[in-house]
Design an enzyme around this catalytic site. Structure first.
Site, PDB file in Angstrom:
ATOM      1  N   THR A   1     102.671  78.250 -20.958  1.00 22.60           N
ATOM      2  CA  THR A   1     102.055  77.131 -20.257  1.00 22.60           C
ATOM      3  C   THR A   1     103.052  75.995 -20.074  1.00 22.60           C
ATOM      4  O   THR A   1     104.048  75.884 -20.793  1.00 22.60           O
ATOM      5  CB  THR A   1     100.824  76.622 -21.025  1.00 22.60           C
ATOM      6  OG1 THR A   1     100.096  75.690 -20.204  1.00 22.60           O
ATOM      7  CG2 THR A   1     101.217  75.933 -22.321  1.00 22.60           C
TER       8      THR A   1
ATOM      9  N   GLN B   1      99.675  70.389 -24.574  1.00 24.13           N
ATOM     10  CA  GLN B   1     100.141  71.656 -24.023  1.00 24.13           C
ATOM     11  C   GLN B   1     101.191  72.312 -24.921  1.00 24.13           C
ATOM     12  O   GLN B   1     101.277  73.537 -24.998  1.00 24.13           O
ATOM     13  CB  GLN B   1     100.703  71.450 -22.611  1.00 24.13           C
ATOM     14  CG  GLN B   1      99.647  71.042 -21.590  1.00 24.13           C
ATOM     15  CD  GLN B   1      98.480  72.015 -21.539  1.00 24.13           C
ATOM     16  OE1 GLN B   1      98.632  73.176 -21.179  1.00 24.13           O
ATOM     17  NE2 GLN B   1      97.299  71.552 -21.918  1.00 24.13           N
TER      18      GLN B   1
ATOM     19  N   HIS C   1     100.129  75.078 -27.495  1.00 19.84           N
ATOM     20  CA  HIS C   1      99.801  76.444 -27.108  1.00 19.84           C
ATOM     21  C   HIS C   1     100.763  77.456 -27.712  1.00 19.84           C
ATOM     22  O   HIS C   1     100.360  78.514 -28.180  1.00 19.84           O
ATOM     23  CB  HIS C   1      99.841  76.590 -25.579  1.00 19.84           C
ATOM     24  CG  HIS C   1      98.560  76.259 -24.897  1.00 19.84           C
ATOM     25  ND1 HIS C   1      97.491  77.111 -24.868  1.00 19.84           N
ATOM     26  CD2 HIS C   1      98.184  75.159 -24.211  1.00 19.84           C
ATOM     27  CE1 HIS C   1      96.494  76.554 -24.195  1.00 19.84           C
ATOM     28  NE2 HIS C   1      96.894  75.365 -23.778  1.00 19.84           N
TER      29      HIS C   1
ATOM     30  N   GLU D   1     102.775  74.322 -13.407  1.00 18.87           N
ATOM     31  CA  GLU D   1     101.424  74.857 -13.576  1.00 18.87           C
ATOM     32  C   GLU D   1     100.413  73.706 -13.564  1.00 18.87           C
ATOM     33  O   GLU D   1      99.448  73.704 -12.812  1.00 18.87           O
ATOM     34  CB  GLU D   1     101.349  75.617 -14.901  1.00 18.87           C
ATOM     35  CG  GLU D   1      99.956  76.139 -15.242  1.00 18.87           C
ATOM     36  CD  GLU D   1      99.874  76.694 -16.645  1.00 18.87           C
ATOM     37  OE1 GLU D   1      98.909  77.442 -16.912  1.00 18.87           O
ATOM     38  OE2 GLU D   1     100.729  76.377 -17.497  1.00 18.87           O
ATOM     39  N   HIS D   2     100.646  72.731 -14.436  1.00 22.56           N
ATOM     40  CA  HIS D   2      99.807  71.526 -14.512  1.00 22.56           C
ATOM     41  C   HIS D   2     100.658  70.317 -14.166  1.00 22.56           C
ATOM     42  O   HIS D   2     101.716  70.106 -14.774  1.00 22.56           O
ATOM     43  CB  HIS D   2      99.256  71.316 -15.926  1.00 22.56           C
ATOM     44  CG  HIS D   2      98.523  72.483 -16.501  1.00 22.56           C
ATOM     45  ND1 HIS D   2      99.086  73.329 -17.435  1.00 22.56           N
ATOM     46  CD2 HIS D   2      97.270  72.940 -16.279  1.00 22.56           C
ATOM     47  CE1 HIS D   2      98.205  74.251 -17.775  1.00 22.56           C
ATOM     48  NE2 HIS D   2      97.094  74.057 -17.087  1.00 22.56           N
TER      49      HIS D   2
ATOM     50  N   ASP E   1      91.301  72.245 -18.622  1.00 21.85           N
ATOM     51  CA  ASP E   1      91.226  73.442 -19.453  1.00 21.85           C
ATOM     52  C   ASP E   1      89.790  73.854 -19.747  1.00 21.85           C
ATOM     53  O   ASP E   1      89.519  75.034 -19.982  1.00 21.85           O
ATOM     54  CB  ASP E   1      91.953  73.202 -20.785  1.00 21.85           C
ATOM     55  CG  ASP E   1      93.460  73.252 -20.646  1.00 21.85           C
ATOM     56  OD1 ASP E   1      93.942  73.852 -19.670  1.00 21.85           O
ATOM     57  OD2 ASP E   1      94.150  72.685 -21.511  1.00 21.85           O
TER      58      ASP E   1
ATOM     59  N   HIS F   1      98.992 106.070  22.383  1.00 26.59           N
ATOM     60  CA  HIS F   1      98.144 104.900  22.142  1.00 26.59           C
ATOM     61  C   HIS F   1      97.374 104.532  23.412  1.00 26.59           C
ATOM     62  O   HIS F   1      96.169 104.295  23.384  1.00 26.59           O
ATOM     63  CB  HIS F   1      99.000 103.702  21.697  1.00 26.59           C
ATOM     64  CG  HIS F   1      99.436 103.744  20.270  1.00 26.59           C
ATOM     65  ND1 HIS F   1     100.188 104.761  19.758  1.00 26.59           N
ATOM     66  CD2 HIS F   1      99.216 102.866  19.248  1.00 26.59           C
ATOM     67  CE1 HIS F   1     100.433 104.513  18.474  1.00 26.59           C
ATOM     68  NE2 HIS F   1      99.839 103.370  18.144  1.00 26.59           N
TER      69      HIS F   1
END
Length: 435
Positions: A241, A263, A266, A332-333, A366, A425
């Site tokens: 993260t 964070q 984690h 990510e954040h 979250d 075709h």
């Protein structure tokens, strides 16, 4: 504790900014061979391989690899009332926010009798992975299941590692969250083996292959997703993260420090980055970090993450440069704690989820913001999005032409098919008007 990167007085291009962004020293490819071997063992040996892998990697062999329905019922009944209330509120909020992600079908009439319909159709079956290593993630059950349900997926399977503490069962809080959402197909399988089982199925336990696999995990889970991609769809190869905070002198240093630590807890490889044009704020955050990081429960883990090469305080000349740095990073954040967050937002292009203002911390996202917390990491937000209903939907075009509408464009189809040296075709069209 945390390094400082001073970019003041330098004018850097996007590629030069990308070269100086702090990153963890991780590479999914280093786990690829091991993950591929684990996946192949599950594909060929099924339940035997899963039991062997559980003993090796989880330290416990589950009595029931497929979780009995009564265990899920027991888990729901055993949920702490406060946790249950929080999960139920999260479910409501994520459902409300996710509903906005489902496009309406649209009809385009090109001429009389010539219609193209754009529809969004769900995949039939999905496998949702919920990790169970350093932390327990019932919130990830909500974030994975709700978008799949709202997209209209008819068959949902959840996999989560067996826990020594619970005699080889998946964590009861994970099972309780699944039960609240009405999911009764749950497997006590972890790691790369779980990804292989979901991708190829395991006949002995009634696990049918899925079409899409989503959910975060460690480097072996990410590597296993890479291995099975093409056999199934995946959301992303999620890595550790990361949080990046763009802040100016107006930001509260205690808020910034708390969010960085939130964070960092984690994982030792979690990235915590502050980008600011205020040296005074940077100094104040360092002081706050010292106190906040040392007093939290997972202080040792946090200290390793903050001291790692992936974490930094970055000094820049302006918030415009801070925004450019953030875009090069593709976090990510992303938190924006500036005097005018909306003005800063106008310069932001690449981020998984964006949190505006002092009272929109990542922790809110979250759990209870209503947004989804399964997000791209490692710079992947530059070209991909977080998990949503759209992850489980495929745009399909449905074409309806009647005889007159086809006849009106027949000559042009023949012209193009001849130009491409594909005359059959055109003949497939003219055959309809020969008689």
């Amino acid at each position: 504790m945390i390094q400082t990167i001073d970019l003041r007085g330098r004018t850097l291009s996007r590629s030069e900014l990308a070269a100086v962004v702090p990153r963890a020293d991780t590479d999914v490819s280093v786990a690829s061979d091991a993950a591929a071997a684990i996946v192949e063992a599950v594909r060929t040996d099924g339940l035997v391989a899963l039991r062997d892998q559980a003993e090796r990697f989880d330290g416990v062999v589950p009595e029931h690899v497929r979780v009995p329905a009564e265990h899920i019922v027991e888990a729901v009944a055993g949920l702490d009332p406060a946790v249950r209330a929080a999960l139920e509120e999260a479910i409501v909020r994520v459902r409300q926010a996710t509903a906005a992600q489902i496009p309406d079908a649209r009809l385009t009439t090109l001429a009389d009798g010539a219609v193209v319909e754009q529809r969004w159709h769900p995949v039939q079956r999905v496998g949702l992975y919920v990790p169970g290593g350093k932390a327990v993630y019932p919130s990830s059950v909500v974030m994975n299941v709700v978008p799949a349900q709202l997209a209209g997926v008819g068959s949902i399977a959840i996999s989560s590692p067996p826990q020594q503490e619970f005699g080889g069962r998946a964590h009861p809080t994970i099972l309780g969250a699944a039960g609240l959402l009405g999911v009764d197909e749950v497997y006590a399988i972890g790691g790369a083996g779980a990804i292989g089982a979901l991708a190829y199925g395991v006949e002995e336990i009634g696990l049918e292959p899925v079409d899409v696999i989503t959910g975060p995990g460690n480097v072996f889970v990410a590597a296993a997703k890479r291995v099975v991609r093409g056999t199934v769809g995946i959301d992303s190869e999620a890595g550790p993260t990361e949080i990046l905070i763009v802040a100016d002198a107006s930001a509260d240093p205690s808020f910034v420090a708390a969010d960085l630590v939130s964070q960092a807890e984690h994982d030792e490889l979690a990235a915590a980055v502050l980008v600011t044009d205020s040296a005074a704020l940077a100094d104040a955050v360092v002081v706050e970090l010292s106190a906040t990081a040392s007093s939290t429960r997972h202080a040792e883990r946090v200290a390793v993450a903050l001291d790692g090469p992936q974490s930094a305080i970055v000094l820049v000349d302006s918030i415009a440069v801070a925004a450019a740095f953030s875009n090069a990073y593709g976090p990510e954040h992303l938190e924006i704690q500036t005097a005018d967050p909306d003005a800063t937002l106008r310069d932001i292009h690449d981020a998984g989820a964006i949190f505006l203002g002092a009272y929109s911390p990542v922790s809110l996202g979250d759990y209870l913001a209503g947004s989804n917390h399964v997000l791209p990491t490692g710079g992947q937000s530059r070209f991909s999005s977080g998990l949503g209903a759209y992850t489980f939907l495929r745009p399909q075009q449905v074409i309806r032409y009647d005889r007159a509408a086809l006849e009106a464009v027949a000559a042009r189809i023949v012209a193009l098919s001849s130009a491409e040296n594909l005359p059959a075709h055109g003949e497939a069209v003219t055959a309809r008007f020969d008689s």
